[in-house]
Design a protein around this motif. Sequence first.
Motif, PDB file in Angstrom:
ATOM      1  N   TRP A  77      -0.490   6.105   8.011  1.00  0.00           N
ATOM      2  CA  TRP A  77      -0.460   5.709   6.586  1.00  0.00           C
ATOM      3  C   TRP A  77       0.421   6.695   5.805  1.00  0.00           C
ATOM      4  O   TRP A  77       1.316   6.289   5.077  1.00  0.00           O
TER       5      TRP A  77
ATOM      6  N   HIS B 226       0.691   5.351   0.566  1.00  0.00           N
ATOM      7  CA  HIS B 226      -0.034   6.594   0.848  1.00  0.00           C
ATOM      8  C   HIS B 226       0.910   7.755   0.597  1.00  0.00           C
ATOM      9  O   HIS B 226       1.888   7.941   1.328  1.00  0.00           O
TER      10      HIS B 226
ATOM     11  N   ASP C 268     -12.363   4.193  -0.743  1.00  0.00           N
ATOM     12  CA  ASP C 268     -12.323   4.515   0.692  1.00  0.00           C
ATOM     13  C   ASP C 268     -13.142   5.797   0.888  1.00  0.00           C
ATOM     14  O   ASP C 268     -13.485   6.486  -0.068  1.00  0.00           O
TER      15      ASP C 268
ATOM     16  N   ARG D  48     -15.407  -1.088  -0.012  1.00  0.00           N
ATOM     17  CA  ARG D  48     -15.661   0.294   0.385  1.00  0.00           C
ATOM     18  C   ARG D  48     -16.281   1.109  -0.747  1.00  0.00           C
ATOM     19  O   ARG D  48     -16.510   2.302  -0.594  1.00  0.00           O
TER      20      ARG D  48
ATOM     21  N   TYR E  97      -5.832   3.213  -5.060  1.00  0.00           N
ATOM     22  CA  TYR E  97      -6.684   3.640  -3.945  1.00  0.00           C
ATOM     23  C   TYR E  97      -7.326   4.941  -4.393  1.00  0.00           C
ATOM     24  O   TYR E  97      -6.632   5.849  -4.885  1.00  0.00           O
TER      25      TYR E  97
ATOM     26  N   HIS F 163      -6.382  10.962  -2.220  1.00  0.00           N
ATOM     27  CA  HIS F 163      -6.806  10.677  -0.839  1.00  0.00           C
ATOM     28  C   HIS F 163      -7.903  11.665  -0.450  1.00  0.00           C
ATOM     29  O   HIS F 163      -8.435  12.380  -1.299  1.00  0.00           O
ATOM     30  N   HIS F 164      -8.258  11.708   0.845  1.00  0.00           N
ATOM     31  CA  HIS F 164      -9.420  12.511   1.247  1.00  0.00           C
ATOM     32  C   HIS F 164      -9.247  14.007   0.953  1.00  0.00           C
ATOM     33  O   HIS F 164     -10.227  14.728   0.797  1.00  0.00           O
TER      34      HIS F 164
ATOM     35  N   PHE G 154       0.881  -1.167   0.000  1.00  0.00           N
ATOM     36  CA  PHE G 154       0.000   0.000   0.000  1.00  0.00           C
ATOM     37  C   PHE G 154       0.922   1.222   0.000  1.00  0.00           C
ATOM     38  O   PHE G 154       1.943   1.232   0.701  1.00  0.00           O
TER      39      PHE G 154
ATOM     40  N   GLU H 224      -9.116  -3.244   8.730  1.00  0.00           N
ATOM     41  CA  GLU H 224      -8.080  -2.199   8.777  1.00  0.00           C
ATOM     42  C   GLU H 224      -7.348  -2.255  10.106  1.00  0.00           C
ATOM     43  O   GLU H 224      -7.971  -2.217  11.162  1.00  0.00           O
TER      44      GLU H 224
ATOM     45  N   GLU I 178      -2.196  11.360   7.329  1.00  0.00           N
ATOM     46  CA  GLU I 178      -2.764  11.764   6.033  1.00  0.00           C
ATOM     47  C   GLU I 178      -4.079  12.511   6.269  1.00  0.00           C
ATOM     48  O   GLU I 178      -4.605  13.149   5.373  1.00  0.00           O
ATOM     49  N   TRP I 179      -4.548  12.462   7.509  1.00  0.00           N
ATOM     50  CA  TRP I 179      -5.755  13.191   7.929  1.00  0.00           C
ATOM     51  C   TRP I 179      -5.426  14.577   8.476  1.00  0.00           C
ATOM     52  O   TRP I 179      -6.283  15.226   9.071  1.00  0.00           O
TER      53      TRP I 179
ATOM     54  N   CYS J 159      -5.340  -4.431   5.703  1.00  0.00           N
ATOM     55  CA  CYS J 159      -4.345  -3.402   5.414  1.00  0.00           C
ATOM     56  C   CYS J 159      -3.782  -2.917   6.744  1.00  0.00           C
ATOM     57  O   CYS J 159      -4.518  -2.713   7.704  1.00  0.00           O
TER      58      CYS J 159
ATOM     59  N   TRP K 198      -9.384   0.395  -5.100  1.00  0.00           N
ATOM     60  CA  TRP K 198      -9.475   0.336  -3.636  1.00  0.00           C
ATOM     61  C   TRP K 198     -10.152   1.634  -3.177  1.00  0.00           C
ATOM     62  O   TRP K 198      -9.489   2.646  -2.947  1.00  0.00           O
TER      63      TRP K 198
ATOM     64  N   TRP L 249     -18.021   6.293   4.029  1.00  0.00           N
ATOM     65  CA  TRP L 249     -18.887   6.286   5.216  1.00  0.00           C
ATOM     66  C   TRP L 249     -19.732   7.545   5.377  1.00  0.00           C
ATOM     67  O   TRP L 249     -20.729   7.526   6.073  1.00  0.00           O
TER      68      TRP L 249
HETATM   69  C1  GLC Z   1      -8.993   4.928   6.273  1.00  0.00           C
HETATM   70  C2  GLC Z   1      -8.457   6.256   6.430  1.00  0.00           C
HETATM   71  C3  GLC Z   1      -7.233   6.429   5.784  1.00  0.00           C
HETATM   72  C4  GLC Z   1      -6.457   5.331   5.171  1.00  0.00           C
HETATM   73  C5  GLC Z   1      -7.199   4.100   5.008  1.00  0.00           C
HETATM   74  C6  GLC Z   1      -6.434   2.859   4.776  1.00  0.00           C
HETATM   75  O1  GLC Z   1     -10.150   4.611   6.771  1.00  0.00           O
HETATM   76  O2  GLC Z   1      -9.392   7.238   6.298  1.00  0.00           O
HETATM   77  O3  GLC Z   1      -6.593   7.575   5.959  1.00  0.00           O
HETATM   78  O4  GLC Z   1      -6.191   5.701   3.888  1.00  0.00           O
HETATM   79  O5  GLC Z   1      -8.380   3.951   5.570  1.00  0.00           O
HETATM   80  O6  GLC Z   1      -7.162   1.728   4.944  1.00  0.00           O
END
Ligand code: GLC
Length: 453
Positions: free
Chosen positions: A286, A40, A207, A238, A152, A109-110, A38, A263, A61-62, A279, A205, A210
């Motif tokens: 990450w 990130h 994500d 997901r 991802y 990513h987010h 993986f 996770e 990463e958040w 993961c 992948w 939710w």
């Molecule tokens: C998550 C997170 C994240 C990461 C990921 C990996 O739920 O939001 O930052 O990338 O899952 O599984």
Amino acid sequence: MKAILSLFLALITAVNAESPAERDARMQWFREARFGMFIHWGLYSVAAGEWDGKRYGGGVEWIQSLARIPVAEYTPLKDRFNPVKYDPDAWVRLARDAGMRYVVITSKHHDGFCLWDSKLTDWDVAASPWGKDLLKPLAEACRKYDMKFCLYHSIMDWHHPQWGNKEPWRGNSATDAPDMDAYAAYMKGQLKELLTEYGDVGILWFDGEWESAWTHERGTELDDYVRSLQPAIIVNNRVDKGRKGMEGATLGEHFRGDYGTPEQQIPANGIPGEDWESCMTMNDTWGFSAHDQNWKSSTVLIRNLIDVASKGGNYLLNIGPTPEGEIPQASVDRLGDIAKWMESNSEAIHGTTANPFPTTPWGRCTMKAVNGGTRLYLHVFDMPADRRLLLTGMRNPIRSARFLAAPQEALRVEAKSEGAAIIVDRELTDPAATVIVVEIEGRPELATPPGNP
Ligand code: GLC
């Protein structure tokens, strides 16, 4: 008229539905792989777990959300993202040498920042000093080394003005108006770029599914769309709303997704009846953190890989490169240790299936069907005091027992009332796990454990 229409719809569904054999064929490489990397990587790597002099822990990463950074203040990070040391060829070799069979990198990513030059946004790598697509060279290196290239892709997007859930800390602009139809069209457009210009993609992948703006209907539609562009692709669960928290199992047949995504955990009994992949990180984050040095040992990582394989799943192990494009040395060292272990033991991981025994107090077991019989791989973590590895309840005739790393030296076998036992009269040399191969006739047949009807 209505009846004819529903008959027509049923026919179309039947034509599109995949048979179990077709699904098995599509999932085959994933089931054999057992191990993937993986990655990130994005603007959060520049912040490296720190904002305004304050350090953040967990998944950094958040950081945009953790430190409540408005989009306008987060945006200048792009001016410091310049991966001059990026060496995709070396990254893929590192993964391949460790026995990984696929690489999953964050296309987005987010925070919404894209690692390729998307025609649909300026919030991408083209706007950084680096200025060039980061995904294509990785896709090419993957092809060169026979590694599956996978993506991802975050559904949730903190940057896009039309994403349906708003956070006050983002500092929304006047033009920020949630519109999920428009957002879904944006995401599809981007996925079309990724699924038509980068060759075969092994996995999508998803994500960030939710948040309430994402619905089962949208997930179903997205899954259909992705499969229409690349019919052989594998999509994680997901994409839809059926994931059971961090345990990752899929809650019921009608939810989309080809596999479950636990996770940071390994389910005690795997996920029966479902393909799955745990993961996990090597430290606690990450994305790259300059201060998180809570690294798991190589032994823990190797045993995690074995544990996951013995429960019938895949292990997706993360790296978080720096904004210069370097993989942290601690990760490189650990992947090197895993490579050393896999050099002599990979056959006990790749293409294996789950442990057949009710208990394996000495470690873990994986197995493989060979020559009309079964090859059992006993991964020894703790040697019992009597130096006997009990194969609880097993009645099959044993053809041979030997160390995987020293095939010429036969080990003795003893029949006990509780099952066959392998006598290990030599010291074990591998601190992570020594593998013993036991060849048996047929498929494992176990006596009913005492006390069971
Ligand atoms: C998550 C997170 C994240 C990461 C990921 C990996 O739920 O939001 O930052 O990338 O899952 O599984």
